[in-house]
Design a protein around this motif. Structure first.
Motif, PDB file in Angstrom:
ATOM      1  N   TRP A   1     -43.450 -76.099  68.865  1.00  0.00           N
ATOM      2  CA  TRP A   1     -42.755 -75.669  69.815  1.00  0.00           C
ATOM      3  C   TRP A   1     -42.056 -76.880  69.670  1.00  0.00           C
ATOM      4  O   TRP A   1     -40.214 -76.528  70.452  1.00  0.00           O
ATOM      5  CB  TRP A   1     -43.565 -76.086  71.440  1.00  0.00           C
ATOM      6  CG  TRP A   1     -43.000 -75.502  72.246  1.00  0.00           C
ATOM      7  CD1 TRP A   1     -42.812 -74.203  73.099  1.00  0.00           C
ATOM      8  CD2 TRP A   1     -42.065 -76.683  73.328  1.00  0.00           C
ATOM      9  NE1 TRP A   1     -42.482 -74.142  74.413  1.00  0.00           N
ATOM     10  CE2 TRP A   1     -41.596 -75.897  73.998  1.00  0.00           C
ATOM     11  CE3 TRP A   1     -41.926 -77.613  72.894  1.00  0.00           C
ATOM     12  CZ2 TRP A   1     -40.686 -76.331  74.693  1.00  0.00           C
ATOM     13  CZ3 TRP A   1     -40.994 -78.817  74.766  1.00  0.00           C
ATOM     14  CH2 TRP A   1     -40.644 -78.146  75.465  1.00  0.00           C
ATOM     15  N   ARG A   2     -41.758 -77.617  69.787  1.00  0.00           N
ATOM     16  CA  ARG A   2     -40.784 -78.777  69.407  1.00  0.00           C
ATOM     17  C   ARG A   2     -39.651 -78.063  68.804  1.00  0.00           C
ATOM     18  O   ARG A   2     -38.379 -78.875  68.757  1.00  0.00           O
ATOM     19  CB  ARG A   2     -40.972 -80.224  69.309  1.00  0.00           C
ATOM     20  CG  ARG A   2     -41.895 -80.873  70.587  1.00  0.00           C
ATOM     21  CD  ARG A   2     -41.774 -82.163  70.227  1.00  0.00           C
ATOM     22  NE  ARG A   2     -43.166 -82.785  69.444  1.00  0.00           N
ATOM     23  CZ  ARG A   2     -42.830 -83.045  68.713  1.00  0.00           C
ATOM     24  NH1 ARG A   2     -41.576 -83.391  67.987  1.00  0.00           N
ATOM     25  NH2 ARG A   2     -43.765 -83.442  66.989  1.00  0.00           N
ATOM     26  N   ASN A   3     -39.844 -77.773  67.255  1.00  0.00           N
ATOM     27  CA  ASN A   3     -38.824 -77.981  66.493  1.00  0.00           C
ATOM     28  C   ASN A   3     -38.029 -76.277  67.042  1.00  0.00           C
ATOM     29  O   ASN A   3     -37.021 -76.552  66.388  1.00  0.00           O
ATOM     30  CB  ASN A   3     -39.367 -77.416  64.925  1.00  0.00           C
ATOM     31  CG  ASN A   3     -39.688 -78.810  64.282  1.00  0.00           C
ATOM     32  OD1 ASN A   3     -40.121 -79.783  64.763  1.00  0.00           O
ATOM     33  ND2 ASN A   3     -41.591 -78.581  63.479  1.00  0.00           N
ATOM     34  N   VAL A   4     -38.495 -75.685  67.408  1.00  0.00           N
ATOM     35  CA  VAL A   4     -38.260 -73.738  67.982  1.00  0.00           C
ATOM     36  C   VAL A   4     -37.750 -74.758  68.947  1.00  0.00           C
ATOM     37  O   VAL A   4     -36.254 -73.918  68.707  1.00  0.00           O
ATOM     38  CB  VAL A   4     -38.954 -73.396  67.871  1.00  0.00           C
ATOM     39  CG1 VAL A   4     -38.603 -72.093  68.775  1.00  0.00           C
ATOM     40  CG2 VAL A   4     -40.181 -72.525  66.874  1.00  0.00           C
ATOM     41  N   ARG A   5     -38.093 -75.166  69.653  1.00  0.00           N
ATOM     42  CA  ARG A   5     -36.884 -75.259  70.348  1.00  0.00           C
ATOM     43  C   ARG A   5     -35.466 -76.547  70.573  1.00  0.00           C
ATOM     44  O   ARG A   5     -34.665 -75.672  70.717  1.00  0.00           O
ATOM     45  CB  ARG A   5     -38.090 -76.662  71.824  1.00  0.00           C
ATOM     46  CG  ARG A   5     -36.937 -76.833  72.925  1.00  0.00           C
ATOM     47  CD  ARG A   5     -36.448 -75.532  74.229  1.00  0.00           C
ATOM     48  NE  ARG A   5     -35.626 -75.588  75.434  1.00  0.00           N
ATOM     49  CZ  ARG A   5     -34.822 -74.761  75.863  1.00  0.00           C
ATOM     50  NH1 ARG A   5     -34.820 -73.613  75.586  1.00  0.00           N
ATOM     51  NH2 ARG A   5     -34.279 -75.156  76.834  1.00  0.00           N
ATOM     52  N   ALA A   6     -35.386 -77.011  69.685  1.00  0.00           N
ATOM     53  CA  ALA A   6     -34.722 -78.124  69.025  1.00  0.00           C
ATOM     54  C   ALA A   6     -33.550 -77.005  68.567  1.00  0.00           C
ATOM     55  O   ALA A   6     -32.143 -76.912  68.503  1.00  0.00           O
ATOM     56  CB  ALA A   6     -34.670 -79.525  67.944  1.00  0.00           C
TER      57      ALA A   6
END
Length: 440
Positions: free
Chosen positions: A405-410
């Motif tokens: 989730w963090r990677n996609v959000r960034a």
């Protein structure tokens, strides 16, 4: 405190990318992706500069493969490049982003060609021969980078700007800067190991922590004439439709990165759910007066519905992305024959791919936090991770699934879906073409 950029020069294991080698690339990519997936969580938590990861890429020959194809037969076609980036991203989104920037930057001299007062250079060939990993950006950045003429076609580079990927580990930087005398926007090649180049890694990022992002300062760095790659026209009447495929190529490759992250997250969540539902096979008649078979632990209808929805979202996004990939591949092959209408159609398909795939990736990586929490491995403890609302919190959600989730959000935060949809609607309703530019 700024520190000089250390040399990260490596050598490729062999000259790769010849047509006869095409059959090996799916296997090489798969093996490397499996290798990266093994310790992806530990490396994400450590958040160190990806020197080891880049060494793995170089050993596999992927930076040499992901260059613009040329007469020598080296370099990958567009479909192969997208497939490699997407599969690596499924294992480690940060490394996929690093490769995406490298790949598009290798095309810059092909997109631009030599401009007035610049020297012709074949950047893809130099990249392969030097075993380089490229990083940088075409636009000069908000503060701007300055090039002062030094005679004989050479310049001196000054300024400071932030880069989204690769600058902490790159062998060469490709950067756009403005000439202080003429105002021309030029693209130049810089060795980050030069003592007048200073790199500051980003200390903390929400996601894509291993992409090698950072800020680079240039303090009177000499740029030889042979390292001036071309000029960047900003007037839509002075730029060719083919040259303006450059920003579309980067946007589409980053879409493949995001989709790859979502596909990797979904596949890993499926494995966790399967393991958590493992149990004895259902026995006919057990606990049922009518002798019917009781549902097994893997027959939860709501879990099946959730996976059905997410798998469908991934398939739908993949279809839209592949259509944009096909269109851009045709545009790259057309080169100077690419027309304004065809370029506009490609831009619309890329915008649609961004919108659909980014939404699907966010939805998939958010919902799997709930799915894996429902099915912890039998006999194992839940690993405490974060949620979409609180990525660093203590809500359970499977072993390290917060990183997806963090990677996609960034990756997707800088992209406004409203702007993309507005452009698509304007083109569909009025036939309006987006402005031809290399900077968007």
């Amino acid at each position: 405190m700024r520190t000089p950029k250390k040399s990260t020069r490596r050598t490729a294991s062999a000259p790769l990318g010849r047509p006869g080698d095409d059959a090996i690339w799916p296997r090489v990519t798969r093996e490397l992706a499996d290798d990266l997936a093994v310790d992806a969580l530990a490396r994400d938590r450590a958040g160190k500069a990806p020197f080891d990861e880049v060494a793995r890429l170089q050993e596999a020959g992927l930076p040499a493969l992901l260059t613009a194809p040329g007469p020598s037969g080296r370099g990958a076609d567009w479909h192969t490049a997208c497939g490699v980036v997407r599969e690596i991203s499924a294992a480690d989104g940060s490394i996929g982003e690093l490769l995406a920037h490298h790949c598009v930057l290798s095309w810059t001299s092909r997109f631009l060609g030599p401009g007035p007062g610049t020297a012709a250079t074949d950047l893809p060939a130099r990249t392969v021969d030097g075993a380089w990993l490229l990083a940088g950006a075409v636009e000069p950045g908000p503060a701007g980078l300055d090039l002062t003429p030094a005679g004989g076609g050479a310049y001196v580079l000054d300024g400071r700007r932030a880069f989204a990927s690769g600058v902490t580990v790159a062998d060469r930087l490709v950067v756009g800067a403005r000439c202080t005398e003429t105002g021309d926007l030029l693209l130049v090649l810089v060795d980050p190991a030069h003592p007048a180049v200073f790199t500051e890694p980003y200390a903390e990022r929400v996601g894509q922590r291993l992409a090698g992002a950072g800020t680079v300062a240039f303090d009177r760095v000499p740029v030889a004439a042979a390292d001036v790659l071309g000029a960047l026209p900003t007037d839509e009447h002075a730029v060719s439709p083919y040259a303006t495929l450059a920003p579309l190529a980067l946007r589409l490759l980053l879409v493949h990165v995001g989709l790859g992250i979502a596909e990797g997250a979904l596949a890993e969540a499926r494995d966790i759910s399967r393991a958590g539902q493992a149990g004895p096979p259902p026995v006919a008649g057990a606990g049922r007066p009518d002798g019917a078979v009781e549902p097994g632990p893997g027959d939860d209808p709501y879990l099946l519905l959730a996976y059905g929805e997410l798998a469908t979202a991934a398939h739908t996004a993949a279809t839209v992305v592949e259509r944009a990939t096909d269109a851009l591949a045709h545009g790259l092959l057309a080169e100077g024959d690419l027309g304004v209408e065809e370029r506009a159609d490609i831009a619309v398909l890329v915008a649609a791919a961004e919108t659909v795939a980014n939404r699907a990736a966010m939805d998939i990586t958010t919902r799997i936090l709930e799915l894996v929490d429902q099915a912890p491995p039998p006999g194992g403890d839940r690993t405490v991770t974060g949620t979409a609302a609180d990525p660093h919190g203590s809500a359970p959600g499977g072993p390290g699934f917060d990183r997806f989730w963090r990677n996609v959000r960034a990756l997707t935060a800088p992209v406004s879906p409203d702007h993309r949809l507005r452009d698509i609607g304007d083109h569909y309703l009025h036939g309006t073409h987006a402005r031809l530019t290399l900077l968007a």
